[in-house]
Design a protein around this motif. Structure first.
Motif, PDB file in Angstrom:
ATOM      1  N   LEU A   1      -8.048  -7.293  -0.851  1.00 11.60           N
ATOM      2  CA  LEU A   1      -6.788  -7.444  -1.711  1.00 11.60           C
ATOM      3  C   LEU A   1      -7.169  -9.000  -1.366  1.00 11.60           C
ATOM      4  O   LEU A   1      -7.509  -9.142  -0.511  1.00 11.60           O
ATOM      5  CB  LEU A   1      -5.779  -7.557  -2.470  1.00 11.60           C
ATOM      6  CG  LEU A   1      -6.200  -5.455  -2.290  1.00 11.60           C
ATOM      7  CD1 LEU A   1      -4.248  -5.156  -2.513  1.00 11.60           C
ATOM      8  CD2 LEU A   1      -6.813  -4.892  -3.971  1.00 11.60           C
ATOM      9  N   ALA A   2      -6.311 -10.080  -2.463  1.00 13.24           N
ATOM     10  CA  ALA A   2      -6.784 -11.123  -2.261  1.00 13.24           C
ATOM     11  C   ALA A   2      -5.440 -11.307  -2.433  1.00 13.24           C
ATOM     12  O   ALA A   2      -4.511 -10.588  -3.576  1.00 13.24           O
ATOM     13  CB  ALA A   2      -7.468 -11.925  -3.301  1.00 13.24           C
ATOM     14  N   ASP A   3      -4.283 -12.673  -1.765  1.00 14.18           N
ATOM     15  CA  ASP A   3      -2.880 -13.262  -1.602  1.00 14.18           C
ATOM     16  C   ASP A   3      -2.770 -14.356  -2.458  1.00 14.18           C
ATOM     17  O   ASP A   3      -2.927 -14.970  -1.928  1.00 14.18           O
ATOM     18  CB  ASP A   3      -1.619 -12.233  -1.475  1.00 14.18           C
ATOM     19  CG  ASP A   3      -0.708 -12.726  -1.229  1.00 14.18           C
ATOM     20  OD1 ASP A   3      -0.837 -13.866  -2.714  1.00 14.18           O
ATOM     21  OD2 ASP A   3       0.269 -12.372  -0.763  1.00 14.18           O
ATOM     22  N   SER A   4      -3.258 -14.793  -3.499  1.00 10.77           N
ATOM     23  CA  SER A   4      -3.265 -15.876  -4.259  1.00 10.77           C
ATOM     24  C   SER A   4      -2.292 -17.087  -3.610  1.00 10.77           C
ATOM     25  O   SER A   4      -1.926 -18.806  -3.705  1.00 10.77           O
ATOM     26  CB  SER A   4      -3.849 -16.009  -5.458  1.00 10.77           C
ATOM     27  OG  SER A   4      -4.672 -15.441  -5.503  1.00 10.77           O
ATOM     28  N   ASP A   5      -0.495 -15.984  -3.779  1.00  8.94           N
ATOM     29  CA  ASP A   5       0.202 -16.891  -3.683  1.00  8.94           C
ATOM     30  C   ASP A   5       0.491 -17.220  -1.981  1.00  8.94           C
ATOM     31  O   ASP A   5       0.602 -18.072  -1.962  1.00  8.94           O
ATOM     32  CB  ASP A   5       1.350 -15.652  -4.156  1.00  8.94           C
ATOM     33  CG  ASP A   5       1.778 -16.044  -5.523  1.00  8.94           C
ATOM     34  OD1 ASP A   5       0.695 -16.589  -6.427  1.00  8.94           O
ATOM     35  OD2 ASP A   5       2.257 -14.824  -5.651  1.00  8.94           O
ATOM     36  N   ARG A   6       0.564 -16.913  -1.219  1.00  6.13           N
ATOM     37  CA  ARG A   6      -0.115 -16.864  -0.057  1.00  6.13           C
ATOM     38  C   ARG A   6      -0.891 -16.917   0.537  1.00  6.13           C
ATOM     39  O   ARG A   6      -1.054 -17.156   2.302  1.00  6.13           O
ATOM     40  CB  ARG A   6       0.427 -15.179   0.971  1.00  6.13           C
ATOM     41  CG  ARG A   6       2.439 -15.390   0.239  1.00  6.13           C
ATOM     42  CD  ARG A   6       2.510 -14.387   1.418  1.00  6.13           C
ATOM     43  NE  ARG A   6       3.034 -12.591   0.838  1.00  6.13           N
ATOM     44  CZ  ARG A   6       3.422 -12.093   1.538  1.00  6.13           C
ATOM     45  NH1 ARG A   6       3.686 -12.193   2.723  1.00  6.13           N
ATOM     46  NH2 ARG A   6       3.632 -10.623   1.149  1.00  6.13           N
ATOM     47  N   LEU A   7      -2.383 -17.660  -0.091  1.00  2.00           N
ATOM     48  CA  LEU A   7      -3.303 -17.705   0.639  1.00  2.00           C
ATOM     49  C   LEU A   7      -4.340 -16.639   1.451  1.00  2.00           C
ATOM     50  O   LEU A   7      -3.980 -17.557   2.406  1.00  2.00           O
ATOM     51  CB  LEU A   7      -3.692 -19.303   1.240  1.00  2.00           C
ATOM     52  CG  LEU A   7      -3.572 -20.253  -0.162  1.00  2.00           C
ATOM     53  CD1 LEU A   7      -4.040 -21.600   0.430  1.00  2.00           C
ATOM     54  CD2 LEU A   7      -4.891 -19.649  -0.937  1.00  2.00           C
ATOM     55  N   ALA A   8      -4.163 -15.868   1.383  1.00  5.18           N
ATOM     56  CA  ALA A   8      -4.434 -14.242   2.114  1.00  5.18           C
ATOM     57  C   ALA A   8      -5.221 -13.646   2.038  1.00  5.18           C
ATOM     58  O   ALA A   8      -5.536 -13.405   0.480  1.00  5.18           O
ATOM     59  CB  ALA A   8      -3.113 -14.231   3.130  1.00  5.18           C
ATOM     60  N   PHE A   9      -6.150 -13.036   2.304  1.00  4.95           N
ATOM     61  CA  PHE A   9      -6.993 -11.975   2.105  1.00  4.95           C
ATOM     62  C   PHE A   9      -6.184 -10.660   3.137  1.00  4.95           C
ATOM     63  O   PHE A   9      -5.314 -10.588   3.817  1.00  4.95           O
ATOM     64  CB  PHE A   9      -8.138 -11.422   2.764  1.00  4.95           C
ATOM     65  CG  PHE A   9      -9.178 -12.679   2.449  1.00  4.95           C
ATOM     66  CD1 PHE A   9      -9.633 -12.819   1.122  1.00  4.95           C
ATOM     67  CD2 PHE A   9      -9.258 -13.854   3.211  1.00  4.95           C
ATOM     68  CE1 PHE A   9      -9.988 -13.296   0.418  1.00  4.95           C
ATOM     69  CE2 PHE A   9     -10.956 -14.753   2.279  1.00  4.95           C
ATOM     70  CZ  PHE A   9     -10.932 -14.361   1.458  1.00  4.95           C
ATOM     71  N   VAL A  10      -6.112  -9.342   2.165  1.00  2.00           N
ATOM     72  CA  VAL A  10      -5.032  -8.039   2.327  1.00  2.00           C
ATOM     73  C   VAL A  10      -6.211  -6.950   2.048  1.00  2.00           C
ATOM     74  O   VAL A  10      -6.481  -6.429   1.211  1.00  2.00           O
ATOM     75  CB  VAL A  10      -4.041  -8.065   1.899  1.00  2.00           C
ATOM     76  CG1 VAL A  10      -3.304  -7.015   2.141  1.00  2.00           C
ATOM     77  CG2 VAL A  10      -3.110  -9.173   1.460  1.00  2.00           C
ATOM     78  N   TYR A  11      -6.547  -7.012   3.536  1.00  3.24           N
ATOM     79  CA  TYR A  11      -6.983  -5.199   3.932  1.00  3.24           C
ATOM     80  C   TYR A  11      -5.935  -3.630   4.077  1.00  3.24           C
ATOM     81  O   TYR A  11      -4.863  -4.246   4.744  1.00  3.24           O
ATOM     82  CB  TYR A  11      -7.819  -5.105   5.312  1.00  3.24           C
ATOM     83  CG  TYR A  11      -9.030  -4.213   5.314  1.00  3.24           C
ATOM     84  CD1 TYR A  11      -9.868  -4.286   5.197  1.00  3.24           C
ATOM     85  CD2 TYR A  11      -7.984  -2.409   5.853  1.00  3.24           C
ATOM     86  CE1 TYR A  11     -10.534  -2.985   4.810  1.00  3.24           C
ATOM     87  CE2 TYR A  11      -9.057  -1.745   6.218  1.00  3.24           C
ATOM     88  CZ  TYR A  11     -10.315  -1.973   5.625  1.00  3.24           C
ATOM     89  OH  TYR A  11     -11.228  -0.777   6.014  1.00  3.24           O
ATOM     90  N   VAL A  12      -5.658  -3.041   3.270  1.00  3.76           N
ATOM     91  CA  VAL A  12      -5.754  -2.029   3.323  1.00  3.76           C
ATOM     92  C   VAL A  12      -5.801  -0.870   3.967  1.00  3.76           C
ATOM     93  O   VAL A  12      -6.997  -0.213   4.446  1.00  3.76           O
ATOM     94  CB  VAL A  12      -5.510  -1.551   1.538  1.00  3.76           C
ATOM     95  CG1 VAL A  12      -4.399  -0.308   1.339  1.00  3.76           C
ATOM     96  CG2 VAL A  12      -5.127  -2.527   0.835  1.00  3.76           C
ATOM     97  N   ILE A  13      -4.415  -0.293   4.583  1.00  4.97           N
ATOM     98  CA  ILE A  13      -4.685   1.138   5.520  1.00  4.97           C
ATOM     99  C   ILE A  13      -4.094   1.269   5.205  1.00  4.97           C
ATOM    100  O   ILE A  13      -3.022   1.361   4.581  1.00  4.97           O
ATOM    101  CB  ILE A  13      -4.321   0.607   7.053  1.00  4.97           C
ATOM    102  CG1 ILE A  13      -3.063   0.377   7.337  1.00  4.97           C
ATOM    103  CG2 ILE A  13      -5.485  -0.231   7.799  1.00  4.97           C
ATOM    104  CD1 ILE A  13      -2.782   0.101   8.607  1.00  4.97           C
ATOM    105  N   GLU A  14      -4.401   2.953   5.763  1.00  3.73           N
ATOM    106  CA  GLU A  14      -3.238   4.441   5.384  1.00  3.73           C
ATOM    107  C   GLU A  14      -3.069   4.691   6.985  1.00  3.73           C
ATOM    108  O   GLU A  14      -3.811   4.950   7.500  1.00  3.73           O
ATOM    109  CB  GLU A  14      -3.943   5.466   4.458  1.00  3.73           C
ATOM    110  CG  GLU A  14      -3.681   6.347   4.335  1.00  3.73           C
ATOM    111  CD  GLU A  14      -4.195   8.396   3.366  1.00  3.73           C
ATOM    112  OE1 GLU A  14      -3.757   8.607   2.739  1.00  3.73           O
ATOM    113  OE2 GLU A  14      -5.253   7.549   2.814  1.00  3.73           O
TER     114      GLU A  14
END
Length: 125
Positions: A37-50
């Motif tokens: 995902l993209a977190d535009s507020d924090r200028l970050a990419f976010v990879y999701v793990i389970e």
């Protein structure tokens, strides 16, 4: 969904290893959810793990984007933590975001500019 902050990214000839600030957040049951995902507020990419049936977000702030651009160019396998959780589809997911963010007002001007600076201009060199 809890957050995992990356402390450093180690690169060898054959792989990239993302080291979280709190390794204890990871368990041997963790696996890639194959989604970024993209977190535009924090200028970050976010990879999701389970992990143990719950989703966790691995934050990759702009600070790490020059390294991400380099490993993206080299297509090194990406691992999380010392338990070697391979982040499957990391580059496919990143490519999808890199294709969608430019000229897309939904992500905001700062996100568009940061992506262009670190990834799109990097690819032209």
């Amino acid at each position: 969904m809890s957050d995992i902050q990356i402390d450093q990214i180690l690169i060898t000839e054959h792989r990239a290893q993302m080291i979280p600030k709190n390794e204890e957040q990871l368990s041997s049951d963790c696996k890639a959810a194959m989604r970024m995902l993209a977190d535009s507020d924090r200028l970050a990419f976010v990879y999701v793990i389970e992990c143990n049936g719950e989703f966790q977000k691995v934050h990759l702030p702009e600070f790490f984007w020059p390294i991400l651009a380099d490993i993206h160019h080299k297509q090194l396998p990406v691992y999380l933590g010392n338990d070697d959780i391979e982040l499957m589809d990391f580059y496919d997911e990143l490519e999808m975001l890199l294709d969608n963010i430019p000229d897309n007002n939904n992500y905001g001007k700062a996100m568009e500019e940061a992506v262009a600076k670190h990834f799109l201009n990097h690819n032209r060199e």
